[in-house]
Design an enzyme around this catalytic site. Structure first.
Site, mmCIF file in Angstrom:
data_model
loop_
_atom_site.group_PDB
_atom_site.id
_atom_site.type_symbol
_atom_site.label_atom_id
_atom_site.label_comp_id
_atom_site.label_asym_id
_atom_site.label_seq_id
_atom_site.Cartn_x
_atom_site.Cartn_y
_atom_site.Cartn_z
ATOM 1 N N LYS A 97 0.849 -1.200 0.000
ATOM 2 C CA LYS A 97 0.000 0.000 0.000
ATOM 3 C C LYS A 97 0.886 1.252 0.000
ATOM 4 O O LYS A 97 0.637 2.194 -0.751
ATOM 5 C CB LYS A 97 -0.927 -0.010 1.218
ATOM 6 C CG LYS A 97 -1.783 -1.284 1.297
ATOM 7 C CD LYS A 97 -3.199 -0.989 1.566
ATOM 8 C CE LYS A 97 -4.043 -2.218 1.783
ATOM 9 N NZ LYS A 97 -5.073 -2.414 0.783
ATOM 10 N N SER A 119 -8.880 -3.137 5.192
ATOM 11 C CA SER A 119 -9.840 -3.647 6.170
ATOM 12 C C SER A 119 -9.418 -3.300 7.594
ATOM 13 O O SER A 119 -10.240 -3.322 8.498
ATOM 14 C CB SER A 119 -9.955 -5.161 6.066
ATOM 15 O OG SER A 119 -10.267 -5.531 4.756
ATOM 16 N N HIS A 140 -13.588 2.360 3.460
ATOM 17 C CA HIS A 140 -13.706 0.899 3.575
ATOM 18 C C HIS A 140 -15.070 0.419 3.093
ATOM 19 O O HIS A 140 -16.068 0.569 3.792
ATOM 20 C CB HIS A 140 -13.452 0.493 5.045
ATOM 21 C CG HIS A 140 -13.471 -0.978 5.267
ATOM 22 N ND1 HIS A 140 -13.842 -1.550 6.461
ATOM 23 C CD2 HIS A 140 -13.165 -2.013 4.443
ATOM 24 C CE1 HIS A 140 -13.762 -2.861 6.350
ATOM 25 N NE2 HIS A 140 -13.360 -3.159 5.145
ATOM 26 N N GLU A 152 -17.176 2.693 5.617
ATOM 27 C CA GLU A 152 -16.544 3.312 6.789
ATOM 28 C C GLU A 152 -15.526 4.328 6.276
ATOM 29 O O GLU A 152 -14.693 3.992 5.419
ATOM 30 C CB GLU A 152 -15.798 2.260 7.622
ATOM 31 C CG GLU A 152 -16.693 1.297 8.353
ATOM 32 C CD GLU A 152 -15.898 0.304 9.214
ATOM 33 O OE1 GLU A 152 -16.438 -0.158 10.205
ATOM 34 O OE2 GLU A 152 -14.743 -0.015 8.871
ATOM 35 N N ASN A 190 -15.240 -4.529 11.573
ATOM 36 C CA ASN A 190 -14.405 -5.726 11.753
ATOM 37 C C ASN A 190 -13.983 -5.892 13.210
ATOM 38 O O ASN A 190 -13.826 -7.007 13.699
ATOM 39 C CB ASN A 190 -13.170 -5.659 10.862
ATOM 40 C CG ASN A 190 -13.502 -5.976 9.420
ATOM 41 O OD1 ASN A 190 -14.523 -6.600 9.150
ATOM 42 N ND2 ASN A 190 -12.684 -5.530 8.497
HETATM 43 N N1 NAD Z 1 -12.231 -9.211 -0.032
HETATM 44 C C1 NAD Z 1 -12.970 -8.628 0.892
HETATM 45 O O1 NAD Z 1 -13.969 -9.169 1.389
HETATM 46 C C2 NAD Z 1 -12.618 -7.231 1.337
HETATM 47 C C3 NAD Z 1 -13.600 -6.432 1.957
HETATM 48 C C4 NAD Z 1 -13.283 -5.114 2.326
HETATM 49 C C5 NAD Z 1 -11.992 -4.651 2.122
HETATM 50 N N2 NAD Z 1 -11.048 -5.463 1.535
HETATM 51 C C6 NAD Z 1 -9.720 -4.901 1.336
HETATM 52 O O2 NAD Z 1 -9.602 -4.515 -0.020
HETATM 53 C C7 NAD Z 1 -8.238 -4.676 -0.451
HETATM 54 C C8 NAD Z 1 -8.202 -5.566 -1.667
HETATM 55 O O3 NAD Z 1 -8.758 -6.807 -1.316
HETATM 56 P P1 NAD Z 1 -9.230 -7.843 -2.435
HETATM 57 O O4 NAD Z 1 -9.933 -8.933 -1.725
HETATM 58 O O5 NAD Z 1 -9.899 -7.135 -3.541
HETATM 59 O O6 NAD Z 1 -7.793 -8.357 -2.933
HETATM 60 P P2 NAD Z 1 -7.454 -9.203 -4.257
HETATM 61 O O7 NAD Z 1 -6.256 -10.000 -3.922
HETATM 62 O O8 NAD Z 1 -8.673 -9.869 -4.789
HETATM 63 O O9 NAD Z 1 -7.042 -8.052 -5.323
HETATM 64 C C9 NAD Z 1 -5.885 -7.276 -5.211
HETATM 65 C C10 NAD Z 1 -5.528 -6.772 -6.593
HETATM 66 O O10 NAD Z 1 -4.442 -5.865 -6.493
HETATM 67 C C11 NAD Z 1 -3.585 -6.098 -7.595
HETATM 68 N N3 NAD Z 1 -2.281 -5.527 -7.287
HETATM 69 C C12 NAD Z 1 -1.269 -6.054 -6.552
HETATM 70 N N4 NAD Z 1 -0.235 -5.182 -6.509
HETATM 71 C C13 NAD Z 1 -0.604 -4.091 -7.241
HETATM 72 C C14 NAD Z 1 0.042 -2.878 -7.575
HETATM 73 N N5 NAD Z 1 1.258 -2.600 -7.150
HETATM 74 N N6 NAD Z 1 -0.615 -1.989 -8.343
HETATM 75 C C15 NAD Z 1 -1.881 -2.254 -8.808
HETATM 76 N N7 NAD Z 1 -2.534 -3.404 -8.517
HETATM 77 C C16 NAD Z 1 -1.904 -4.306 -7.739
HETATM 78 C C17 NAD Z 1 -3.600 -7.589 -7.767
HETATM 79 O O11 NAD Z 1 -3.147 -7.967 -9.075
HETATM 80 C C18 NAD Z 1 -5.080 -7.883 -7.546
HETATM 81 O O12 NAD Z 1 -5.813 -7.784 -8.758
HETATM 82 C C19 NAD Z 1 -7.483 -5.208 0.752
HETATM 83 O O13 NAD Z 1 -6.907 -4.147 1.451
HETATM 84 C C20 NAD Z 1 -8.579 -5.860 1.579
HETATM 85 O O14 NAD Z 1 -8.262 -5.909 2.959
HETATM 86 C C21 NAD Z 1 -11.339 -6.730 1.130
#
Ligand code: NAD
Length: 414
Positions: A97, A119, A140, A152, A190
């Protein structure tokens, strides 16, 4: 400040859904990833959401095309030079990040807002990787982003008021419900949910009840939740829950018990629906029965056995944490309740009727003296993670017992 164009970084489970939400409100969005396959999946995901609306007669094919034309999918940063806000949804790893925000810092306009869909990670720490910590904020969304109403909003220590106000207004333009949350590990939803889910896994590994028994007791026909904890964790991802649980355990210590079964399942790639098997079996029909994994854990002596399951054992840690969030000023009483209703669909089964209700209203209805008594009984049985938080004792001492006395967490009129 007004938002005219949006960037989304990361086209995974969340990024695609967020892009759809943005276009639905009529704004153009640039979706950037480092993996073309992920961009293609996001495109299919977004088209699928819109196609369902067309199929159900809520939108014409022409209107769908107009929305789809608002999205640009890209592997490079070029399209992000003129966006007013970037919503980051890359993996939940602080280094990644910080890295993407530092890169964006070079590419975007000086007053572009950087929002993170993290999250649980620290917004303030992310801001430190940029020259604009006053423009960094948590935004969020909940999964699936196109369905769940809550967002959020988490200002970091250095976030300025204009950024918070802009993001609050932007969230409303996206037809979502914004709740402002003071930064803390797990934020609000959460942080409340995890002690409940964690206790469910603990009760399971200790043999207090089976997953279907616990789900039945907490679901619509039992306590009233839209689904029980194990169905929910399989949907959210067992790995995601284990990760958040571990993170909160590091920060909140004894308020969460350490659970071995989480690691066992993650090691075996039983991640829930997405891997075909988690607590339940979906497509991986040759998976080892869950009972055998639990039995092995118990026989190894790694976990305690012979404890008792009750609905209260799971619900009261959630209620206690909600009280603590009010005590710490993480969010106000209405927002805590609203977040639980809009973010996790909290509802209570009252004599067969499902009533939408947040944890604070529920405690007021039950009586805060009763909540304290039940927590104390659980503390005797299971230990200090059930210790009632101070604000509950303070309210009981002040005679503010909830609905029956006219005041508790909220004011009640006859
Ligand atoms: N999955 C859930 O239920 C959920 C719910 C709320 C929040 N989140 C949060 O959202 C965020 C993403 O979660 P997710 O489940 O979508 O993850 P994911 O693994 O499905 O997707 C992440 C994406 O980021 C891409 N990526 C990696 N490095 C990168 C970079 N340097 N530049 C651009 N893209 C890049 C990956 O290729 C992938 O497509 C996390 O912080 C997670 O905690 C997830």
């Amino acid at each position: 400040m007004w938002i005219f164009k949006v960037g989304v970084l990361g086209a995974g489970a969340m990024g695609g859904g967020i892009a759809q939400v943005v276009t639905y409100s009529g704004l153009p969005v640039v979706v950037k990833d480092i993996d073309q396959g992920q961009l293609d999946l996001a495109r299919t995901h977004v088209e699928g959401i819109y196609q369902k609306r067309v199929d159900s007669g809520k939108m014409t094919a022409g209107q769908m095309q107009e929305k789809l034309d608002l999205i640009e999918y890209t592997l490079d940063y070029d399209g992000l030079a003129d966006v007013d806000i970037v919503i980051e949804a890359v993996p939940e790893v602080m280094k990644i990040k910080q890295h993407v925000f530092a890169e964006l810092d070079q590419v975007c306009m000086p007053d572009t807002i950087f929002a993170s869909n993290t999250s649980a990670l620290s917004i303030t720490e992310m801001g430190q990787a940029t020259t604009r910590p006053h423009k960094i904020i948590g935004m969020h969304f909940f999964n699936p982003a196109h369905v769940m109403k809550l967002v959020e909003i988490i200002p970091g220590e250095e976030t300025d008021q204009d950024t918070t106000d802009t993001v609050e207004q932007f969230t409303q333009e996206l037809r979502k419900i914004p709740v402002i949350v003071k930064e803390c590990p797990g934020f609000l939803v959460n942080r409340l949910l995890m002690p409940y889910l964690n206790e469910a896994v603990l009760a399971l590994e200790q043999g207090a009840a089976t997953a279907p028994e616990i789900d039945e007791a907490l679901g619509r026909d039992g306590f009233g939740w839209p689904m029980g904890p194990f169905f929910l964790m399989d949907m959210l991802g067992v790995d995601v829950c284990a990760h958040v649980g571990q993170y909160l355990y590091q920060h909140y210590g004894q308020r969460l018990a350490e659970v071995k079964l989480f690691n066992e399942l993650v090691e075996k790639k039983r991640l829930g629906e997405k891997s075909g098997v988690g607590f339940y079996v979906y497509t991986a029909t040759d998976a080892e029965p869950l009972e055998e994994i639990i039995q092995r854990l118990q026989q190894s002596g790694a976990v305690e056995t012979g404890t008792r399951f009750s609905v209260e054992r799971l619900i009261l840690p959630f209620l206690n944490e909600a009280a603590m969030c009010v005590q710490e000023g993480i969010a106000n009483v209405n927002d805590v309740d609203m977040a639980c209703i809009a973010g996790i669909g909290m509802q209570v089964n009252k004599d067969g009727q499902l009533v939408r209700m947040g944890p604070l209203e529920y405690m007021d209805e039950t009586g805060l003296d009763v909540i304290v008594e039940r927590l104390e009984a659980l503390e005797k049985e299971f230990g200090p993670r059930f210790h009632p938080v101070d604000i509950l004792y303070q309210k009981v001492r002040a005679g503010q017992l909830g609905k029956k006395t006219g005041a508790g967490f909220m004011e009640w009129t006859a």
